[in-house]
Scaffold this motif. Structure first.
Motif, PDB file in Angstrom:
ATOM      1  N   ASN A  68      58.951  61.758  84.867  1.00  0.00           N
ATOM      2  CA  ASN A  68      59.725  60.931  85.793  1.00  0.00           C
ATOM      3  C   ASN A  68      61.135  61.487  85.895  1.00  0.00           C
ATOM      4  OD1 ASN A  68      57.630  58.976  86.109  1.00  0.00           O
ATOM      5  ND2 ASN A  68      58.185  58.183  84.097  1.00  0.00           N
ATOM      6  N   LEU A  69      61.653  61.498  87.106  1.00  0.00           N
ATOM      7  CA  LEU A  69      63.000  62.002  87.329  1.00  0.00           C
ATOM      8  C   LEU A  69      63.978  60.837  87.334  1.00  0.00           C
ATOM      9  CD1 LEU A  69      64.649  64.533  87.901  1.00  0.00           C
ATOM     10  CD2 LEU A  69      64.313  64.119  90.322  1.00  0.00           C
ATOM     11  N   ALA A  70      64.948  60.887  86.445  1.00  0.00           N
ATOM     12  CA  ALA A  70      65.967  59.853  86.391  1.00  0.00           C
ATOM     13  C   ALA A  70      66.914  60.010  87.579  1.00  0.00           C
ATOM     14  CB  ALA A  70      66.739  59.951  85.083  1.00  0.00           C
ATOM     15  N   ASN A  71      67.634  58.932  87.922  1.00  0.00           N
ATOM     16  CA  ASN A  71      68.584  59.028  89.028  1.00  0.00           C
ATOM     17  C   ASN A  71      69.822  59.813  88.585  1.00  0.00           C
ATOM     18  OD1 ASN A  71      70.213  57.244  87.567  1.00  0.00           O
ATOM     19  ND2 ASN A  71      69.647  55.476  88.795  1.00  0.00           N
ATOM     20  N   SER A  72      70.797  59.925  89.476  1.00  0.00           N
ATOM     21  CA  SER A  72      71.970  60.748  89.176  1.00  0.00           C
ATOM     22  C   SER A  72      72.827  60.180  88.051  1.00  0.00           C
ATOM     23  CB  SER A  72      72.824  60.925  90.433  1.00  0.00           C
ATOM     24  OG  SER A  72      73.275  59.660  90.887  1.00  0.00           O
ATOM     25  N   GLU A  73      72.646  58.921  87.711  1.00  0.00           N
ATOM     26  CA  GLU A  73      73.369  58.320  86.594  1.00  0.00           C
ATOM     27  C   GLU A  73      72.582  58.410  85.292  1.00  0.00           C
ATOM     28  OE1 GLU A  73      74.121  54.407  88.028  1.00  0.00           O
ATOM     29  OE2 GLU A  73      75.698  55.079  89.371  1.00  0.00           O
ATOM     30  N   GLY A  74      71.411  59.014  85.328  1.00  0.00           N
ATOM     31  CA  GLY A  74      70.596  59.191  84.137  1.00  0.00           C
ATOM     32  C   GLY A  74      69.715  58.007  83.800  1.00  0.00           C
ATOM     33  N   GLU A  75      69.631  57.045  84.699  1.00  0.00           N
ATOM     34  CA  GLU A  75      68.830  55.855  84.440  1.00  0.00           C
ATOM     35  C   GLU A  75      67.467  55.972  85.115  1.00  0.00           C
ATOM     36  OE1 GLU A  75      71.235  52.750  86.027  1.00  0.00           O
ATOM     37  OE2 GLU A  75      72.683  52.839  84.394  1.00  0.00           O
ATOM     38  N   GLU A  76      66.463  55.412  84.473  1.00  0.00           N
ATOM     39  CA  GLU A  76      65.129  55.377  85.058  1.00  0.00           C
ATOM     40  C   GLU A  76      64.929  54.034  85.743  1.00  0.00           C
ATOM     41  OE1 GLU A  76      62.889  56.228  81.547  1.00  0.00           O
ATOM     42  OE2 GLU A  76      62.754  58.333  82.072  1.00  0.00           O
ATOM     43  N   GLU A  77      64.223  54.054  86.832  1.00  0.00           N
ATOM     44  CA  GLU A  77      64.051  52.863  87.648  1.00  0.00           C
ATOM     45  C   GLU A  77      62.978  51.938  87.069  1.00  0.00           C
ATOM     46  OE1 GLU A  77      66.036  52.312  90.240  1.00  0.00           O
ATOM     47  OE2 GLU A  77      67.010  54.242  89.945  1.00  0.00           O
TER      48      GLU A  77
END
Length: 108
Positions: A68-77
């Motif tokens: 899974n690719l985290a968002n630009s803030e490093g958080e996973e959805e």
């Protein structure tokens, strides 16, 4: 992605250095202020390159490990942040220790 970003960053640094040299030597000589300007800009370029590479490396490793690719803030959805296996956690810690070991070896 990481090698492409590295090549792009190095290419832009070389172009920027050539432009700075052209501007600094416009009057035929490079004075102390122009030397300091060149030094500070090179340091800032190195900082930007380091931040870029570290961000891309951490995102690539996280994607490789978890899928899974985290968002630009490093958080996973959503619920993805609570669904990691023990194996994925161990792999992430292993890469953290490898990076820490390499950092210590570079400092020595």
């Amino acid at each position: 992605v990481i090698p492409l970003a590295l090549m792009g960053n190095l290419t832009l640094q070389r172009i920027s250095d050539a432009v700075r040299e052209w501007v600094a030597n416009g009057d035929g000589e490079k004075d102390e202020l122009e030397e300091k300007w060149d030094e500070e800009v090179e340091e800032a370029e190195n900082d930007v390159g380091g931040l870029t590479m570290s961000f891309l490396l951490s995102q690539a490793l996280r994607f490789h490990i978890s899928g899974n690719l985290a968002n630009s803030e490093g958080e996973e959805e959503g619920d993805l942040k609570y669904q990691h296996t023990v194996s994925q956690c161990i792999h992430l810690y292993m890469w953290g220790f490898i990076c820490m070991f390499l950092f210590v070896m570079i400092l020595m």
